[in-house]
Design an enzyme around this catalytic site. Structure first.
Site, PDB file in Angstrom:
ATOM      1  N   HIS A 473       0.834  -1.208   0.000  1.00  0.00           N
ATOM      2  CA  HIS A 473       0.000   0.000   0.000  1.00  0.00           C
ATOM      3  C   HIS A 473       0.868   1.258   0.000  1.00  0.00           C
ATOM      4  O   HIS A 473       0.705   2.154  -0.851  1.00  0.00           O
ATOM      5  CB  HIS A 473      -0.909  -0.021   1.228  1.00  0.00           C
ATOM      6  CG  HIS A 473      -1.775   1.190   1.391  1.00  0.00           C
ATOM      7  ND1 HIS A 473      -3.122   1.188   1.124  1.00  0.00           N
ATOM      8  CD2 HIS A 473      -1.486   2.453   1.818  1.00  0.00           C
ATOM      9  CE1 HIS A 473      -3.626   2.394   1.347  1.00  0.00           C
ATOM     10  NE2 HIS A 473      -2.655   3.180   1.787  1.00  0.00           N
ATOM     11  N   GLU A 474       1.793   1.318   0.938  1.00  0.00           N
ATOM     12  CA  GLU A 474       2.621   2.523   1.035  1.00  0.00           C
ATOM     13  C   GLU A 474       3.552   2.666  -0.165  1.00  0.00           C
ATOM     14  O   GLU A 474       3.864   3.788  -0.584  1.00  0.00           O
ATOM     15  CB  GLU A 474       3.421   2.502   2.339  1.00  0.00           C
ATOM     16  CG  GLU A 474       2.570   2.480   3.608  1.00  0.00           C
ATOM     17  CD  GLU A 474       1.552   3.608   3.692  1.00  0.00           C
ATOM     18  OE1 GLU A 474       1.775   4.671   3.078  1.00  0.00           O
ATOM     19  OE2 GLU A 474       0.518   3.425   4.362  1.00  0.00           O
ATOM     20  N   HIS A 477       1.835   4.708  -2.790  1.00  0.00           N
ATOM     21  CA  HIS A 477       1.971   6.153  -2.571  1.00  0.00           C
ATOM     22  C   HIS A 477       3.343   6.637  -3.040  1.00  0.00           C
ATOM     23  O   HIS A 477       3.470   7.685  -3.691  1.00  0.00           O
ATOM     24  CB  HIS A 477       1.827   6.470  -1.080  1.00  0.00           C
ATOM     25  CG  HIS A 477       0.424   6.502  -0.576  1.00  0.00           C
ATOM     26  ND1 HIS A 477      -0.582   7.206  -1.197  1.00  0.00           N
ATOM     27  CD2 HIS A 477      -0.141   5.926   0.523  1.00  0.00           C
ATOM     28  CE1 HIS A 477      -1.711   7.060  -0.514  1.00  0.00           C
ATOM     29  NE2 HIS A 477      -1.474   6.288   0.518  1.00  0.00           N
ATOM     30  N   HIS A 480       3.765   6.926  -6.730  1.00  0.00           N
ATOM     31  CA  HIS A 480       2.967   8.026  -7.275  1.00  0.00           C
ATOM     32  C   HIS A 480       3.796   9.303  -7.368  1.00  0.00           C
ATOM     33  O   HIS A 480       3.660  10.080  -8.319  1.00  0.00           O
ATOM     34  CB  HIS A 480       1.740   8.244  -6.394  1.00  0.00           C
ATOM     35  CG  HIS A 480       0.601   8.922  -7.079  1.00  0.00           C
ATOM     36  ND1 HIS A 480      -0.530   9.332  -6.415  1.00  0.00           N
ATOM     37  CD2 HIS A 480       0.400   9.276  -8.364  1.00  0.00           C
ATOM     38  CE1 HIS A 480      -1.367   9.896  -7.258  1.00  0.00           C
ATOM     39  NE2 HIS A 480      -0.831   9.887  -8.455  1.00  0.00           N
TER      40      HIS A 480
END
Length: 694
Positions: A473-474, A477, A480
């Protein structure tokens, strides 16, 4: 705190293109650096606002960006250090600068001259000649000026400035109280019988904590690597109740009153309502939604209630099964809140014949990272290579992100282990966004933080499958910001993507943790070196949506509570806040905590993490991410070894080009449509979550 402030001696005052030596940053460096950089940026803003030439990109936006970039970096570094290596000295230095930064930010937002120059640029013939990304940055700047009170006059203007300063201070105090309440609580256990059921690594680390404190026995804490295993595995019901109550009452009047966040919650809600009123909005939610994909609080609450309605039948089945199992198999006639995680884990073990702890030895840290980096390479065509750049703690490691030609695109720092003085949870900080200045390119820098169990007894760290999901998940980020092709910081992902879409890339990455081909690459048993057996994977997959209905209702509960307390035109007393939460639970929840539970008091997302009137974003973005991954599923191909290849090259390329690389250069809805060819659908989320009708 006025030491030698010479730039040559201060690692925070390096040029924007240089890398900061984290190992050299000390608390006495922070205030002199922040003060000097604020002064430089103020001067540049005043000069740009007073410029007699017609406004253009260079004499307005770029003229401000140079000093602003250095100030943002220094403050980002100070905040990161305060979160991951907190000490009394560092906290004091950070708090000394907090009002300086708050006052500066408010000053910029209220700067009439700068606002008028931006407006003049937007109204000029030169505006049409700007590239679309630059036009968007100017439009967003004008919006943010208005949301920052630039059009206020007189007393209202002064009130707004005072309000902004107070909000920053109260949010910081809220965060400190949660950290201190968590760090300050421990339970000494001297009877080994009380620890029955706990995983060996948790017991060993509890022993180490006790020894470090000069005590016999074991020391339990409220940090997640200890708290969660206690709730899931401790057979001693009284022990579970004691730890549950301590965690549930952190930072409240029910716990150590020195860290009570009741007043902070009341203050923040009153200040947010006042801010909204000053800017002409009915409430704080209406103000916040000006910068979101969602149009209104009614739309958000309608979405949440629709999701709750779809999840409730599944959630009721989940709870009925759990209560029946707990009564029949565990002799728990009444299922108390401190029994839920324990009974759920036993039910999962019985139904699917595996446990999280049985999986843990397969997810050795080095193998998980190797597999994660391979997924990133396959998806995005980049490689991660460790480098010896200095970090903020011995646990942290820095990686270069390299393209196919070996050119550095950015750097990713990873700090994975829980420890005292480190904020709980998991997140990504952006120290520096991508920026092109002439021929020079400032590469982005992102720091990924988690709170996993640290290695012990000379063994490599081992993760649970949930922790692997958190890491993926991280990493979404991080990619991105690191893989952005946007050369202007004002359109960087973390600066310009709507808050309720920012979770799309992170939640998207979680899906790969359920793919057999990927999961095999993440595993290497700590003792045998074997990859995860297919039979164990099948059990894991069968359990994927175990209690997903209850989990969905829990997220809706948090999000609906958030919206309701922020759709008031006034502040709320702490009793009214708790009454609101109780009413939400009566409406959507099936599991009701005890009356003494103080969930809001440690809800840092809402009161210290920027998610006020925005917690719904997790579910909103999950619709986007599930639908985005469905595009990969539609192009998947079955392999001879029983896996499916979801990495269709064209789909990977389009996802990178249309969602990741564009950052905030255009609205998120346009990026989604460019990738998917249509608006998002709820269907994929319901299917992935097992919430479709049986």
């Amino acid at each position: 705190m006025k030491p030698n402030t010479a730039a040559a001696d201060n690692p925070l005052l390096v040029p924007a293109e240089a890398y900061v030596d984290y190992a050299a940053v000390r608390p006495p460096h922070i205030q002199p650096a922040i003060s000097a950089l604020i002064a430089d940026t103020r001067a540049a803003i005043d000069a740009a606002a007073a410029c007699a030439d017609d406004p253009d990109w260079e004499n307005l936006v770029e003229a401000i960006e140079d000093p602003s970039e250095r100030l943002h970096r220094a403050w980002s570094i100070a905040g990161h250090l305060n979160a991951v290596v907190n000490t009394p000295e560092l906290r004091a230095a950070y708090n000394e600068c907090l009002p300086l930064m708050s006052e500066f930010s408010t000053w910029v937002g209220l700067h009439q001259g700068l606002f008028q120059r931006y407006q003049a640029l937007a109204d000029s013939p030169a505006f049409a000649a700007l590239a679309p990304t630059r036009r968007r940055i100017v439009a967003l700047a004008l919006r943010d000026f208005r949301l920052s009170g630039v059009e206020l006059q007189g007393e209202a203007r002064e009130t707004y400035a005072r309000n902004a300063d107070l909000q920053a201070q109260v949010s910081q105090k809220f965060s400190e109280n949660v950290m201190d309440a968590t760090d300050g609580w421990f339970l000494r256990v001297t009877d080994a019988e009380r620890l029955q059921g706990l995983p060996d690594n948790v017991v060993a680390q509890a022993r180490q904590r006790a020894q470090a404190a000069g005590e016999d026995g074991w020391q339990l804490s409220l940090h997640m690597p200890c708290y969660l295993p206690v709730m899931q595995h401790a057979r001693d019901r009284d022990l579970r109740q004691t730890v549950y109550r301590a965690y549930a009452t952190r930072a409240s009047e029910q716990g150590d009153v020195a860290f009570d966040n009741s007043e902070s919650i009341e203050s923040l809600l009153a200040l947010r309502a006042e801010e909204a009123s000053l800017l002409g909005y009915a409430d704080f939610a209406a103000l916040r939604l000006e910068t979101r994909m969602a149009d209104s609080a009614d739309q958000v609450m309608g979405f949440l209630r629709e999701l709750a309605a779809k999840a409730r039948p599944s959630a009721q089945r989940d709870l009925d099964e759990l209560r029946l199992f707990a009564a029949r198999e565990l002799n728990l006639e009444t299922l108390e809140p401190w029994d839920v995680a324990y009974a759920s884990e036993r039910l999962r073990e019985q139904r699917y014949a595996y446990s999280d702890e049985a999986l843990r030895p397969y997810f050795t840290e080095s193998q998980v990272l190797e597999g994660l980096f391979q997924v990133i390479h396959t998806l995005f065509g980049v490689r991660l290579r460790a480098c010896d750049a200095p970090a903020w703690h011995a646990d942290a490691r820095i990686y270069q992100v390299l393209d196919a030609q070996g050119r550095e695109l950015g750097r990713l720092g990873m700090d994975l282990y829980a420890r005292p003085g480190k904020q709980g949870g998991a997140w990504v900080d952006s120290e520096r966004s991508r920026r092109r200045r002439g021929e020079a390119l400032h590469c982005p820098l992102a720091w990924l933080t988690c709170n996993f169990s640290a290695p012990h007894d000379g063994r490599e760290a081992q993760l649970t499958h949930d922790e692997v999901i958190t890491l993926f998940h991280e990493s979404g980020h991080a990619m991105h910001t690191l893989l952005s092709r946007v050369d202007e910081p004002g359109a960087a992902a973390f600066a310009a993507v709507e808050w309720d879409a920012i979770e799309l890339p992170s939640q998207f990455m979680e899906n790969f943790c359920w793919e057999w081909g990927v999961l095999k690459s993440l595993t290497r048993h700590a003792e045998t070196g074997e990859t995860l057996p297919r039979a164990l994977y099948d059990k894991l997959l069968a359990a994927k949506n175990f209690q997903s209905g209850l989990q969905a209702l829990r997220q809706v509960e948090f999000a609906l509570f958030d919206m309701l307390i922020h759709t008031q035109n006034h502040g709320l007393s702490i009793s009214a806040v708790l009454d609101t939460l109780d009413a939400v639970r009566q409406e959507v929840a099936l599991l009701i905590p005890p009356a003494w539970h103080r969930f809001p008091h440690a809800f840092s997302h809402l009161f210290a993490g920027g998610y006020g009137a925005g917690y719904y974003s997790y579910k909103w973005a999950e619709v986007l991410s599930a639908d985005a991954f469905a595009a990969f599923e539609e192009q998947a191909r079955d392999q001879a070894d029983g896996t499916r290849n979801v990495f269709d090259p064209d789909t990977c390329r389009r996802y990178l080009d249309e969602v990741i690389a564009v950052g905030g250069a255009r609205p998120a809805a346009e990026s989604f449509r460019a990738f998917r060819g249509r608006d998002p659908s709820l269907d994929a989320l319901l299917r992935h979550s097992g919430l479709t009708a049986p």
